[in-house]
Design a protein around this motif. Sequence first.
Motif, PDB file in Angstrom:
ATOM      1  N   THR A  80       0.819  -1.335  -0.033  1.00 38.31           N
ATOM      2  CA  THR A  80      -0.062   0.003  -0.147  1.00 38.31           C
ATOM      3  C   THR A  80       0.740   1.284  -0.026  1.00 38.31           C
ATOM      4  OG1 THR A  80      -1.729   1.079   1.198  1.00 38.31           O
ATOM      5  CG2 THR A  80      -0.077  -0.154   2.600  1.00 38.31           C
ATOM      6  N   THR A  81       0.239   2.517   0.216  1.00 36.83           N
ATOM      7  CA  THR A  81       1.021   3.657   0.590  1.00 36.83           C
ATOM      8  C   THR A  81       0.765   4.132   1.795  1.00 36.83           C
ATOM      9  OG1 THR A  81      -0.733   5.117  -0.597  1.00 36.83           O
ATOM     10  CG2 THR A  81       0.878   4.277  -1.822  1.00 36.83           C
ATOM     11  N   ASP A  83      -0.414   6.800   2.746  1.00 32.77           N
ATOM     12  CA  ASP A  83      -1.766   7.500   2.821  1.00 32.77           C
ATOM     13  C   ASP A  83      -2.864   6.519   3.129  1.00 32.77           C
ATOM     14  OD1 ASP A  83      -0.671   9.822   2.068  1.00 32.77           O
ATOM     15  OD2 ASP A  83      -1.042   9.592  -0.164  1.00 32.77           O
ATOM     16  N   ASN A  84      -2.880   5.466   2.902  1.00 33.63           N
ATOM     17  CA  ASN A  84      -3.822   4.303   3.301  1.00 33.63           C
ATOM     18  C   ASN A  84      -3.835   3.955   4.814  1.00 33.63           C
ATOM     19  OD1 ASN A  84      -5.007   4.377   0.740  1.00 33.63           O
ATOM     20  ND2 ASN A  84      -3.545   2.991  -0.062  1.00 33.63           N
ATOM     21  N   LEU A  85      -2.769   4.424   5.462  1.00 37.10           N
ATOM     22  CA  LEU A  85      -2.853   3.667   6.849  1.00 37.10           C
ATOM     23  C   LEU A  85      -3.255   4.783   7.848  1.00 37.10           C
ATOM     24  CD1 LEU A  85       0.822   2.528   6.844  1.00 37.10           C
ATOM     25  CD2 LEU A  85      -1.170   1.207   6.617  1.00 37.10           C
ATOM     26  N   ARG A  92      -4.374  -1.739  10.494  1.00 38.84           N
ATOM     27  CA  ARG A  92      -5.110  -2.236   9.347  1.00 38.84           C
ATOM     28  C   ARG A  92      -4.495  -3.361   8.757  1.00 38.84           C
ATOM     29  NH1 ARG A  92      -6.514   1.435   3.920  1.00 38.84           N
ATOM     30  NH2 ARG A  92      -7.798  -0.335   3.046  1.00 38.84           N
ATOM     31  N   PHE A  94      -4.135  -6.376   5.613  1.00 36.82           N
ATOM     32  CA  PHE A  94      -3.640  -6.257   4.075  1.00 36.82           C
ATOM     33  C   PHE A  94      -3.236  -8.030   3.764  1.00 36.82           C
ATOM     34  CE2 PHE A  94      -2.700  -1.904   5.282  1.00 36.82           C
ATOM     35  CZ  PHE A  94      -3.269  -1.102   4.223  1.00 36.82           C
ATOM     36  N   GLN A 189       6.500   6.973  -0.274  1.00 36.16           N
ATOM     37  CA  GLN A 189       5.058   6.592  -0.079  1.00 36.16           C
ATOM     38  C   GLN A 189       4.801   5.254  -0.089  1.00 36.16           C
ATOM     39  OE1 GLN A 189       1.915   8.013   0.405  1.00 36.16           O
ATOM     40  NE2 GLN A 189       3.036   9.869   1.387  1.00 36.16           N
TER      41      GLN A 189
END
Length: 209
Positions: A80-81, A83-85, A92, A94, A189
């Motif tokens: 992911t990046t 920003d998605n955490l 979270r 994955f 990122q």
Amino acid sequence: MQRQNLPGQSRESSQSASLPPCCAAANEPSSAPNRRGVLGSLVAWILGLIALGPSLVSGLAAFLAPLRGGRKGGLLVRLTTLDNLPKDGSPRKFPIVAEKRNGWTLSREPVGAVYLRLLPDGAVQALHVVCPHAGCAIEYRSGQGQNNAGEFFCPCHLARFDLDGKRLDAVSPSPRDMDTLSVEVRNGQEVWVEFQNFQVGTAQKIPVA
């Protein structure tokens, strides 16, 4: 006494028959050139195989590569990046999807999952979802644990872990803390994780080949 030719017998055969043994042998075609030709072809064939040896070995290795054993070590995966955490530090989950080869057939299959958490200092923490006790999948329960910060919980044998993956119970069913995984942030990122399975039921963190 003069010898007469039999009916159907040529003059040449008659002359050959009348020659002495030494001269008759000299008059026969020699098989030595034929033997030399066969030997030369065999030597050329062997030299050709020697010259092509490295190419044949490389081609055979590439052809049989899909049948060799699985990959050693961890599997580096872009998950992911940043920003998605969640910015509040809650974990979270994955999934880990990897390419798997069966002979010459290539497919993408889920091979596991990890919890990612953004730490206050901006680093990313990765925890394996598999409980070190018996291999059950660990769940995250928000609003539980110390200061209602949330906790990890194994539904199989009730093992509990804090957000850092540390065991919360003095006597825990799990022989060790949750397994951490190496994380790398690329290009400012991208979050990359080196996914690896570990043996369950042991106090030591032992990678599974």
